[in-house]
Design a protein around this motif. Structure first.
Motif, PDB file in Angstrom:
ATOM      1  N   PHE A 148      -2.817   3.963  -2.859  1.00 33.29           N
ATOM      2  CA  PHE A 148      -2.723   2.793  -3.724  1.00 33.29           C
ATOM      3  C   PHE A 148      -2.726   1.540  -2.859  1.00 33.29           C
ATOM      4  N   GLU A 149      -3.402   0.501  -3.358  1.00 27.01           N
ATOM      5  CA  GLU A 149      -3.373  -0.789  -2.665  1.00 27.01           C
ATOM      6  C   GLU A 149      -3.319  -1.888  -3.707  1.00 27.01           C
ATOM      7  N   SER A 150      -2.415  -2.861  -3.532  1.00 28.64           N
ATOM      8  CA  SER A 150      -2.284  -3.920  -4.533  1.00 28.64           C
ATOM      9  C   SER A 150      -3.177  -5.072  -4.141  1.00 28.64           C
ATOM     10  N   LYS A 196      -1.481   4.382 -14.865  1.00 32.59           N
ATOM     11  CA  LYS A 196      -2.678   4.267 -14.046  1.00 32.59           C
ATOM     12  C   LYS A 196      -2.491   3.240 -12.927  1.00 32.59           C
ATOM     13  N   MET A 197      -1.309   3.179 -12.378  1.00 28.66           N
ATOM     14  CA  MET A 197      -0.982   2.280 -11.257  1.00 28.66           C
ATOM     15  C   MET A 197      -1.167   0.818 -11.613  1.00 28.66           C
ATOM     16  N   ALA A 235       2.895   4.225 -11.614  1.00 28.44           N
ATOM     17  CA  ALA A 235       1.903   5.288 -11.464  1.00 28.44           C
ATOM     18  C   ALA A 235       1.589   5.944 -12.796  1.00 28.44           C
ATOM     19  N   TRP A 257       0.599   9.563  -8.193  1.00 28.74           N
ATOM     20  CA  TRP A 257      -0.153   8.700  -7.302  1.00 28.74           C
ATOM     21  C   TRP A 257      -1.419   9.374  -6.787  1.00 28.74           C
ATOM     22  N   ALA A 309       4.319  -1.647  -9.547  1.00 27.22           N
ATOM     23  CA  ALA A 309       3.182  -0.808  -9.910  1.00 27.22           C
ATOM     24  C   ALA A 309       3.734   0.467 -10.514  1.00 27.22           C
ATOM     25  N   ARG A 351       0.841  -1.200   0.000  1.00 27.22           N
ATOM     26  CA  ARG A 351       0.000   0.000   0.000  1.00 27.22           C
ATOM     27  C   ARG A 351       0.874   1.247   0.000  1.00 27.22           C
TER      28      ARG A 351
END
Lengths: 108, 369
Positions: B196-198, B234-235, B231, B185, B229, B167
């Motif tokens: 952000f969170e994966s 779009k991440m 950014a 971000w 990821a 995150r």
């Protein structure tokens, strides 16, 4: 003979594609495992390597999951055949594919 | 490759000072030992004894020359060098489980501590009361925070956790800094905001790292995967299932190249291809020693067959520099944009310094982008 080989290969790909990844039904998983075991057994030892090489990374990981699932409930001859599949899958997938069997949250 | 064996026990964590003449490490106990380079030797110059539990994280601020340490005793200490003695200042983290990792922010006016209390403590110095205070980032972390890395803007913080997620949070503290300008971000960054969170891994996230620009973040997890990821895309998350045992540490060495290491005891190169958005394995970064190839006797062959079901001639001993898992990688020279030297420490109690140019010439197929 090549037709039989082609059918076995197609059966393997089909079994992997239709693997029930998101189901909680034990019966469905049991059935899929049975099908997979029959498909894996239908291959001749010499054909295993070629079959493994036809799989992509996700296919190898999924195959490994089924191999270990098969080890859990050994039948008459299953372990010997599964060990052969294991050797070939390991050569392509490496230890990482086994690690992913252990860490997977959704079992097959 | 310069390898130095410091201990017979694992090195829990390490940190370098600014000019890389001193290294602070925890020798798998409650203390921090600082060694200074003396020509080709390393001599111990300080022993920092204050923690009541194993020291799990050390970070050395390059400009202000302060150390911050955290441990299983649920405490963190900021150490300042007064004369020739390191003086500790206790920081109350308000956690009820072990602290696991600590990192100074780029401007060194804050530091973040990840812990088993399933939260991150962001600590900053309050001038009026002359002590360190901390704020907590809790939601939506569900398990131990194992690793942290700061974005170059001093506000965003990436956290890897045992709940399988990576995150990025905002750790904006209005008392010590100006409002940050927008980044790829996001633009709204109040304290604790989840940027952000994966969702891709199935393993504990052992290590996490921002690229030099801060536009990319990479992490390694226990299911033997490396993820990144971007950014600017779009991440979008790209992941690579490796063929190795799980990796424990990762760092960027250029904007598109990463070095990671773990339970296989050798560092390896990975490359991120922005166009197609793919991660690929770039090679093993260990120059094998020329070990004497002696043949196996018939007895040994049968023993191998019995024990390992293989008649491989391969040696059972590791031919890597490190003889046990590598647990941490740090960039020594060149920064994360153009790293020319990096350092690894591991559970074999050894520290190795790797020179990127030498590796490129020794390993012919290496391509560092």
């Amino acid at each position: 003979d090549s037709r039989r080989r082609g059918e076995a290969l197609r059966a393997l790909h089909a079994a992997l594609r239709s693997a029930p990844a998101h189901t909680r039904s034990a019966a469905l998983k049991e059935q899929a495992q049975g099908t997979m075991l029959r498909v894996l057994t239908s291959f001749k030892s010499s054909e295993i390597e070629q079959a493994v090489n036809s799989l992509d990374r996700n296919g190898i990981d999924l195959l490994m999951k089924y191999i270990y699932k098969g080890f859990e409930k050994p039948t008459e001859n299953s372990s010997a055949i599964l060990l052969q599949w294991h050797e070939k899958a390991l050569a392509v997938g490496g230890l990482g594919s086994i690690v992913r069997v252990l860490t997977a949250r959704k079992t097959v | 490759m310069a390898y130095h064996s410091f201990l017979l026990e694992p090195i829990s964590c390490h940190a370098w000072n600014k000019d890389r003449t001193q290294i602070a490490l925890c020798p798998n106990n409650h203390e921090v030992h600082i060694y200074r380079k003396d020509g080709a030797k390393w001599s111990k110059v300080h022993e920092l004894k204050e923690h009541n539990g194993q020291v799990t994280g050390i970070d050395w601020a390059p400009e202000s020359n302060r150390l911050v340490t955290c441990g299983t005793d649920r405490n963190a200490y900021v150490w300042t060098l007064k004369g020739n003695v390191w003086k500790p200042t206790l920081v109350i983290l308000r956690i009820n489980r072990a602290a696991r990792c600590v990192k100074w922010s780029p401007k060194e006016n804050k530091f973040a501590v990840g812990s088993g209390s399933r939260l991150i403590s962001i600590c900053y110095f309050e001038q009026e009361n002359d002590w360190w205070v901390c704020k907590h980032i809790k939601k939506p972390i569900r398990s131990t925070v194992l690793s942290l890395d700061w974005h170059p803007n001093n506000v965003l913080l990436a956290a890897g956790s045992c709940d399988f997620k990576c995150r990025i949070f905002s750790a904006y503290i209005k008392e010590v800094e100006e409002r940050p300008s927008p980044t790829p971000w996001g633009s709204k960054m109040p304290f604790g905001e989840l940027m952000f969170e994966s969702s891709s891994s199935c393993g504990w996230v052992h290590s996490i790292c921002f690229s030099a620009s801060g536009n990319r973040v990479a992490w390694v997890s226990h299911d033997s995967t490396l993820c990144l990821a971007d950014a600017n895309k779009k991440m979008a998350v790209v992941s690579l299932c490796t063929e190795t045992l799980p990796l424990l540490a990762v760092t960027f060495i250029t904007e598109s190249s990463l070095v990671a290491a773990g339970h296989d005891c050798y560092p390896m190169l990975f490359t991120y291809d922005e166009g197609p958005g793919t991660l690929s394995f770039g090679g093993k970064l260990d120059v094998p020693k020329q070990s004497s190839q002696r043949g196996l006797t018939a007895r040994e062959r049968f023993q191998n067959l019995d024990k390992k079901a293989s008649s491989d001639v391969a040696n059972a001993a590791l031919d890597t520099v490190h003889k046990n898992s590598i647990s941490q990688i740090s960039v020594l020279a060149g920064g994360k944009a153009n790293c020319s030297q990096f350092c690894t420490t591991g559970m074999d109690g050894g520290m190795s310094i790797w020179d990127v140019k030498s590796l490129e010439s020794a390993l012919k197929d290496l391509r560092i982008k």
